[in-house]
Design a protein around this motif. Sequence first.
Motif, PDB file in Angstrom:
ATOM      1  N   ARG A  59     -29.537  77.396 201.902  1.00  0.00           N
ATOM      2  CA  ARG A  59     -29.377  77.912 200.537  1.00  0.00           C
ATOM      3  C   ARG A  59     -29.992  77.000 199.495  1.00  0.00           C
ATOM      4  NH1 ARG A  59     -23.350  80.498 200.012  1.00  0.00           N
ATOM      5  NH2 ARG A  59     -23.996  80.465 197.817  1.00  0.00           N
ATOM      6  N   LEU A  60     -30.025  75.694 199.763  1.00  0.00           N
ATOM      7  CA  LEU A  60     -30.589  74.752 198.794  1.00  0.00           C
ATOM      8  C   LEU A  60     -32.043  74.420 199.086  1.00  0.00           C
ATOM      9  CD1 LEU A  60     -27.618  72.258 198.302  1.00  0.00           C
ATOM     10  CD2 LEU A  60     -28.180  74.298 196.996  1.00  0.00           C
ATOM     11  N   GLY A  61     -32.576  74.943 200.194  1.00  0.00           N
ATOM     12  CA  GLY A  61     -33.979  74.717 200.506  1.00  0.00           C
ATOM     13  C   GLY A  61     -34.279  73.328 201.028  1.00  0.00           C
ATOM     14  N   ILE A  62     -33.314  72.691 201.696  1.00  0.00           N
ATOM     15  CA  ILE A  62     -33.511  71.359 202.248  1.00  0.00           C
ATOM     16  C   ILE A  62     -33.259  71.400 203.749  1.00  0.00           C
ATOM     17  CG2 ILE A  62     -32.905  70.173 200.099  1.00  0.00           C
ATOM     18  CD1 ILE A  62     -30.111  69.734 201.164  1.00  0.00           C
ATOM     19  N   SER A  63     -33.605  70.320 204.441  1.00  0.00           N
ATOM     20  CA  SER A  63     -33.359  70.260 205.875  1.00  0.00           C
ATOM     21  C   SER A  63     -31.897  69.929 206.141  1.00  0.00           C
ATOM     22  CB  SER A  63     -34.251  69.200 206.524  1.00  0.00           C
ATOM     23  OG  SER A  63     -33.870  67.904 206.098  1.00  0.00           O
ATOM     24  N   VAL A  64     -31.440  70.259 207.338  1.00  0.00           N
ATOM     25  CA  VAL A  64     -30.063  69.939 207.711  1.00  0.00           C
ATOM     26  C   VAL A  64     -29.847  68.424 207.701  1.00  0.00           C
ATOM     27  CG1 VAL A  64     -28.335  70.116 209.548  1.00  0.00           C
ATOM     28  CG2 VAL A  64     -29.838  72.043 209.072  1.00  0.00           C
ATOM     29  N   ARG A  65     -30.851  67.693 208.136  1.00  0.00           N
ATOM     30  CA  ARG A  65     -30.735  66.226 208.151  1.00  0.00           C
ATOM     31  C   ARG A  65     -30.551  65.668 206.737  1.00  0.00           C
ATOM     32  NH1 ARG A  65     -35.202  62.060 210.787  1.00  0.00           N
ATOM     33  NH2 ARG A  65     -34.066  60.135 210.344  1.00  0.00           N
ATOM     34  N   THR A  66     -31.357  66.180 205.794  1.00  0.00           N
ATOM     35  CA  THR A  66     -31.215  65.737 204.406  1.00  0.00           C
ATOM     36  C   THR A  66     -29.855  66.124 203.853  1.00  0.00           C
ATOM     37  OG1 THR A  66     -33.596  65.919 204.035  1.00  0.00           O
ATOM     38  CG2 THR A  66     -32.185  65.935 202.091  1.00  0.00           C
ATOM     39  N   CYS A  67     -29.407  67.311 204.184  1.00  0.00           N
ATOM     40  CA  CYS A  67     -28.092  67.771 203.720  1.00  0.00           C
ATOM     41  C   CYS A  67     -26.991  66.829 204.204  1.00  0.00           C
ATOM     42  CB  CYS A  67     -27.844  69.192 204.209  1.00  0.00           C
ATOM     43  SG  CYS A  67     -26.238  69.875 203.755  1.00  0.00           S
ATOM     44  N   ARG A  68     -27.048  66.452 205.471  1.00  0.00           N
ATOM     45  CA  ARG A  68     -26.019  65.570 206.023  1.00  0.00           C
ATOM     46  C   ARG A  68     -26.092  64.174 205.420  1.00  0.00           C
ATOM     47  NH1 ARG A  68     -26.730  67.881 212.198  1.00  0.00           N
ATOM     48  NH2 ARG A  68     -25.388  69.721 211.902  1.00  0.00           N
ATOM     49  N   ALA A  69     -27.295  63.738 205.075  1.00  0.00           N
ATOM     50  CA  ALA A  69     -27.421  62.441 204.411  1.00  0.00           C
ATOM     51  C   ALA A  69     -26.733  62.471 203.040  1.00  0.00           C
ATOM     52  CB  ALA A  69     -28.896  62.066 204.262  1.00  0.00           C
ATOM     53  N   HIS A  70     -26.899  63.574 202.305  1.00  0.00           N
ATOM     54  CA  HIS A  70     -26.224  63.710 201.012  1.00  0.00           C
ATOM     55  C   HIS A  70     -24.705  63.778 201.196  1.00  0.00           C
ATOM     56  CE1 HIS A  70     -29.535  64.035 198.210  1.00  0.00           C
ATOM     57  NE2 HIS A  70     -30.156  64.876 199.018  1.00  0.00           N
ATOM     58  N   ILE A  71     -24.256  64.468 202.235  1.00  0.00           N
ATOM     59  CA  ILE A  71     -22.813  64.560 202.483  1.00  0.00           C
ATOM     60  C   ILE A  71     -22.253  63.184 202.803  1.00  0.00           C
ATOM     61  CG2 ILE A  71     -21.072  65.495 204.055  1.00  0.00           C
ATOM     62  CD1 ILE A  71     -22.805  68.003 204.310  1.00  0.00           C
ATOM     63  N   ALA A  72     -23.002  62.382 203.561  1.00  0.00           N
ATOM     64  CA  ALA A  72     -22.548  61.028 203.879  1.00  0.00           C
ATOM     65  C   ALA A  72     -22.422  60.181 202.614  1.00  0.00           C
ATOM     66  CB  ALA A  72     -23.514  60.375 204.869  1.00  0.00           C
ATOM     67  N   ARG A  73     -23.410  60.293 201.708  1.00  0.00           N
ATOM     68  CA  ARG A  73     -23.330  59.534 200.447  1.00  0.00           C
ATOM     69  C   ARG A  73     -22.199  60.047 199.569  1.00  0.00           C
ATOM     70  NH1 ARG A  73     -29.061  59.400 201.038  1.00  0.00           N
ATOM     71  NH2 ARG A  73     -29.333  61.312 199.845  1.00  0.00           N
ATOM     72  N   LEU A  74     -22.006  61.365 199.583  1.00  0.00           N
ATOM     73  CA  LEU A  74     -20.911  61.950 198.813  1.00  0.00           C
ATOM     74  C   LEU A  74     -19.569  61.434 199.326  1.00  0.00           C
ATOM     75  CD1 LEU A  74     -20.402  64.070 196.549  1.00  0.00           C
ATOM     76  CD2 LEU A  74     -20.203  65.782 198.350  1.00  0.00           C
ATOM     77  N   SER A  75     -19.415  61.372 200.641  1.00  0.00           N
ATOM     78  CA  SER A  75     -18.175  60.857 201.229  1.00  0.00           C
ATOM     79  C   SER A  75     -17.954  59.400 200.843  1.00  0.00           C
ATOM     80  CB  SER A  75     -18.230  60.990 202.756  1.00  0.00           C
ATOM     81  OG  SER A  75     -18.314  62.341 203.155  1.00  0.00           O
ATOM     82  N   GLU A  76     -19.032  58.628 200.861  1.00  0.00           N
ATOM     83  CA  GLU A  76     -18.909  57.211 200.512  1.00  0.00           C
ATOM     84  C   GLU A  76     -18.530  57.044 199.040  1.00  0.00           C
ATOM     85  OE1 GLU A  76     -21.637  53.129 200.657  1.00  0.00           O
ATOM     86  OE2 GLU A  76     -22.432  55.045 201.397  1.00  0.00           O
ATOM     87  N   THR A  77     -19.158  57.832 198.170  1.00  0.00           N
ATOM     88  CA  THR A  77     -18.864  57.725 196.739  1.00  0.00           C
ATOM     89  C   THR A  77     -17.423  58.119 196.426  1.00  0.00           C
ATOM     90  OG1 THR A  77     -21.181  58.235 196.219  1.00  0.00           O
ATOM     91  CG2 THR A  77     -19.576  58.481 194.440  1.00  0.00           C
ATOM     92  N   LEU A  78     -16.957  59.165 197.106  1.00  0.00           N
ATOM     93  CA  LEU A  78     -15.599  59.658 196.845  1.00  0.00           C
ATOM     94  C   LEU A  78     -14.544  58.940 197.675  1.00  0.00           C
ATOM     95  CD1 LEU A  78     -16.283  63.513 196.657  1.00  0.00           C
ATOM     96  CD2 LEU A  78     -15.988  61.908 194.764  1.00  0.00           C
ATOM     97  N   GLY A  79     -14.960  58.048 198.544  1.00  0.00           N
ATOM     98  CA  GLY A  79     -14.004  57.307 199.354  1.00  0.00           C
ATOM     99  C   GLY A  79     -13.303  58.160 200.387  1.00  0.00           C
ATOM    100  N   ALA A  80     -14.045  59.091 200.992  1.00  0.00           N
ATOM    101  CA  ALA A  80     -13.458  59.990 201.998  1.00  0.00           C
ATOM    102  C   ALA A  80     -13.876  59.531 203.385  1.00  0.00           C
ATOM    103  CB  ALA A  80     -13.920  61.424 201.758  1.00  0.00           C
ATOM    104  N   ALA A  81     -12.904  59.435 204.292  1.00  0.00           N
ATOM    105  CA  ALA A  81     -13.171  58.974 205.651  1.00  0.00           C
ATOM    106  C   ALA A  81     -13.314  60.125 206.634  1.00  0.00           C
ATOM    107  CB  ALA A  81     -12.052  58.038 206.109  1.00  0.00           C
TER     108      ALA A  81
END
Length: 340
Positions: free
Chosen positions: A269-291
Amino acid sequence: MPRRDAEPVPCLLELALLHPDPDDMAWLVPTSPQEVMTRLLRGVYDEVSASQGRVGSAVAAFERYTTLGEESPYAGSGAGAGAGTGGGTGLGEGTALRVLDGLARIQTAMDEATQACTTEVLTVQPGGIRREYELSEGLHRALELRGRGVRMRGLYNHVARHGQGLLNYLELVGGAAEARTLDEVVERLILFDRTVAFIPANAERTVALEIRQPALVEYLVTVFDRLWRLAVPLTAPLPDTGIEGISHRERSIAALLAEGHQDAVIAERLGISVRTCRAHIARLSETLGAASRTQLGVRIAQAGLDGPPAVAAPAGRAPLSLPAPAAPTRARPPESPTAR
């Protein structure tokens, strides 16, 4: 190897990966990889050819069916009177709806619409960064349209901003073309002079629909115009999220995660690769302090990232701060190298 050693693995003989030694039938020798691949691909080719034949037969039958209204003795009166003009239910070849099967037929119809266009072309181009060869293929048509005074507007995903090719394309076309971007856009759409539209009819985009029915075309124009008003000009910066440490794309991903979508769906839906999407999710988790993913969902809701973006804060106002992460109950495991 001895034939008896291959008996526990019959697929080696069934697939002809091994064959009997002509000098001693009790022994097996390996078959040339090229020979095996040719035979296997021949079967795949035959299956694909048969499938294409069935598709062609179905399309031909459909087009034959759509012309039946024109052959009816009642086609000239009552509800059937509009069959040949696009106003009734009979949709014959060249009228309100055409099924274009095959890239060659699609391209021919597009070329005809381009030649007839006199005022405006509207396009929606989903996906990621536009490839140079795709833009080069359409450049001569765009220059031809510009020479006739035709205006062009295009909608893309935000990720298209990261490719220099689109900027170069717009620079070559000049002021005749304008582009805007959104987090998400609809499936591919091309409109000429607000009278004819082209949309894909299958996922591979090898079959398309040519639409000339006025109500349908007007509906598609309205969809485009409303998306255009929501979109951000290509040369303008994306709006700030108002939350320190969270990028615009990460906010979009957070909202889709909150809706329960899987990584592959979000990436598409965002026009990106799954790998890029997961990299953003990992950074989002780190920023929000989610384990964990579960905890990430909670953090997204706490930060207000599970809904549409809020109105940008006035200049001088401090950005919204994130909720303090709770103390972890156990050590956070190291991030997997495949997460990115």
